[in-house]
Design an enzyme around this catalytic site. Sequence first.
Site, PDB file in Angstrom:
ATOM      1  N   ASN A 188      35.494  50.999  42.666  1.00 23.89           N
ATOM      2  CA  ASN A 188      34.703  50.197  43.662  1.00 23.89           C
ATOM      3  C   ASN A 188      34.007  49.037  43.049  1.00 23.89           C
ATOM      4  O   ASN A 188      32.744  48.726  43.685  1.00 23.89           O
ATOM      5  CB  ASN A 188      33.485  51.343  43.962  1.00 23.89           C
ATOM      6  CG  ASN A 188      33.874  52.465  44.676  1.00 23.89           C
ATOM      7  OD1 ASN A 188      35.212  52.408  45.500  1.00 23.89           O
ATOM      8  ND2 ASN A 188      33.548  53.548  44.541  1.00 23.89           N
ATOM      9  N   ARG A 189      34.830  48.305  42.181  1.00 25.20           N
ATOM     10  CA  ARG A 189      34.351  46.972  41.826  1.00 25.20           C
ATOM     11  C   ARG A 189      33.062  47.163  40.875  1.00 25.20           C
ATOM     12  O   ARG A 189      32.455  46.286  40.771  1.00 25.20           O
ATOM     13  CB  ARG A 189      34.112  45.887  42.895  1.00 25.20           C
ATOM     14  CG  ARG A 189      35.713  45.526  43.367  1.00 25.20           C
ATOM     15  CD  ARG A 189      36.450  45.029  42.527  1.00 25.20           C
ATOM     16  NE  ARG A 189      37.703  44.586  43.097  1.00 25.20           N
ATOM     17  CZ  ARG A 189      38.932  45.250  43.212  1.00 25.20           C
ATOM     18  NH1 ARG A 189      39.164  46.545  42.521  1.00 25.20           N
ATOM     19  NH2 ARG A 189      40.167  44.867  43.380  1.00 25.20           N
ATOM     20  N   LEU A 190      32.536  48.186  40.478  1.00 24.58           N
ATOM     21  CA  LEU A 190      31.441  48.359  39.539  1.00 24.58           C
ATOM     22  C   LEU A 190      31.763  48.496  38.228  1.00 24.58           C
ATOM     23  O   LEU A 190      31.624  49.373  37.396  1.00 24.58           O
ATOM     24  CB  LEU A 190      30.733  49.483  40.155  1.00 24.58           C
ATOM     25  CG  LEU A 190      30.003  49.650  41.728  1.00 24.58           C
ATOM     26  CD1 LEU A 190      29.342  50.590  41.947  1.00 24.58           C
ATOM     27  CD2 LEU A 190      29.162  48.267  41.780  1.00 24.58           C
TER      28      LEU A 190
END
Length: 210
Positions: A188-190
């Site tokens: 999730n692009r974290l």
Amino acid sequence: MNIANIRTDYKLMTLNESDVLPNAIAQFDAWWQQAVHSEIEEVNAMTLATVSSDGKPDARIVLLKNFSEEGFEFFTNYNSAKGKELAENPYACLVFFWKELERQVRITGRVKKVSAARSDEYFYSRPAGSRVGAWSSPQSEVIASREVLEANEKHFKEQFGEDIPRPEHWGGYAVMPESIEFWQGRSNRLHDRLLYTLENGTWKIKRLAP
């Protein structure tokens, strides 16, 4: 194909402060060994970004040839575009992207030429064809055609035979790191980002938001 829809969700690994070594070079070495053992093709390929005296950025792929506490080494023609930019502004950024491990490393710092002895050491380890190539190509200059390179190569092969010296305009640089960022892709692009900065001879570690 809609370019905006191209994406990968990274899930292989994590990067926590408790997982890393206190010394940035040692941490790079740990990741480097994992990358080498993962049999990544052209594992030593890295983007070299430079900036000219008038503030214009430039970037290209070069090959890492050695690293230590003294810096990250690559070799090139000193008269090339990158050589001229480094003479004007002796700072650079290196970027490794090992997609198979979902990892990126960014290294920034001052750049210096390595010693003539070190440049000789590496130059004479290269195949004869590469050594002739260092003489044959006026790197980054405009040439009329491919035939110019081929004529130069023929000329220098005839001139030197098997005893090919290192040109004075060719040698190595070392990027002496002032900061090294380790990036591990996460879902999730974290992503995980740990930034090492060299402060009074000691590496400090901070976490950055992705």
